[in-house]
Design a protein around this motif. Structure first.
Motif, mmCIF file in Angstrom:
data_model
loop_
_atom_site.group_PDB
_atom_site.id
_atom_site.type_symbol
_atom_site.label_atom_id
_atom_site.label_comp_id
_atom_site.label_asym_id
_atom_site.label_seq_id
_atom_site.Cartn_x
_atom_site.Cartn_y
_atom_site.Cartn_z
ATOM 1 N N GLU A 17 47.016 43.159 39.407
ATOM 2 C CA GLU A 17 46.077 43.359 40.503
ATOM 3 C C GLU A 17 46.533 44.530 41.352
ATOM 4 O O GLU A 17 47.721 44.804 41.463
ATOM 5 C CB GLU A 17 46.011 42.111 41.379
ATOM 6 N N THR A 18 45.574 45.214 41.933
ATOM 7 C CA THR A 18 45.871 46.291 42.863
ATOM 8 C C THR A 18 44.843 46.239 43.979
ATOM 9 O O THR A 18 43.717 45.801 43.764
ATOM 10 C CB THR A 18 45.856 47.670 42.154
ATOM 11 N N SER A 19 45.238 46.632 45.152
ATOM 12 C CA SER A 19 44.286 46.624 46.259
ATOM 13 C C SER A 19 43.902 48.058 46.608
ATOM 14 O O SER A 19 44.651 48.993 46.347
ATOM 15 C CB SER A 19 44.913 45.940 47.482
ATOM 16 N N GLY A 20 42.754 48.203 47.178
ATOM 17 C CA GLY A 20 42.308 49.529 47.582
ATOM 18 C C GLY A 20 41.847 50.360 46.403
ATOM 19 O O GLY A 20 41.428 49.854 45.375
ATOM 20 N N THR A 21 41.950 51.665 46.568
ATOM 21 C CA THR A 21 41.535 52.580 45.511
ATOM 22 C C THR A 21 42.751 53.287 44.952
ATOM 23 O O THR A 21 43.827 53.229 45.516
ATOM 24 C CB THR A 21 40.545 53.627 46.050
ATOM 25 N N GLY A 22 42.565 53.944 43.864
ATOM 26 C CA GLY A 22 43.665 54.685 43.259
ATOM 27 C C GLY A 22 43.753 54.414 41.781
ATOM 28 O O GLY A 22 42.903 53.761 41.188
ATOM 29 N N ALA A 49 34.796 42.487 43.672
ATOM 30 C CA ALA A 49 33.710 41.871 44.442
ATOM 31 C C ALA A 49 32.629 41.278 43.538
ATOM 32 O O ALA A 49 31.447 41.446 43.778
ATOM 33 C CB ALA A 49 33.110 42.891 45.403
ATOM 34 N N GLY A 50 33.048 40.644 42.460
ATOM 35 C CA GLY A 50 32.110 40.002 41.555
ATOM 36 C C GLY A 50 31.533 40.896 40.482
ATOM 37 O O GLY A 50 30.888 40.416 39.561
ATOM 38 N N ALA A 51 31.723 42.196 40.588
ATOM 39 C CA ALA A 51 31.223 43.123 39.574
ATOM 40 C C ALA A 51 32.281 43.299 38.479
ATOM 41 O O ALA A 51 33.472 43.244 38.745
ATOM 42 C CB ALA A 51 30.908 44.474 40.197
ATOM 43 N N VAL A 52 31.830 43.497 37.242
ATOM 44 C CA VAL A 52 32.732 43.671 36.105
ATOM 45 C C VAL A 52 32.395 44.975 35.391
ATOM 46 O O VAL A 52 31.232 45.286 35.157
ATOM 47 C CB VAL A 52 32.596 42.497 35.100
#
Length: 60
Positions: A17-22, A49-52
């Protein structure tokens, strides 16, 4: 992230897992000689956010 080698053998998936962007960097399960790189496949499944989103491609 799932890797499949030049002979079609799949390696165990890597989950992280990673948070944010990058950029998230995941290394292949073993060193891959240049002669095999184009024959390996990498598949990433990204959820947010629920999108795959699914992306598949050869190693470079």
């Amino acid at each position: 992230m799932t890797f499949t080698d030049a002979d079609g053998a799949a390696y165990p998936s890597v989950r992280t897992e990673t948070s944010g962007t990058g950029m998230l960097v995941v290394e292949p399960p073993r060193p891959v000689p240049g002669t095999e790189r184009g024959r390996w496949q990498a598949r990433a499944v990204v959820t947010s956010a629920g999108a795959v989103s699914v992306c598949t491609g050869a190693l470079r």
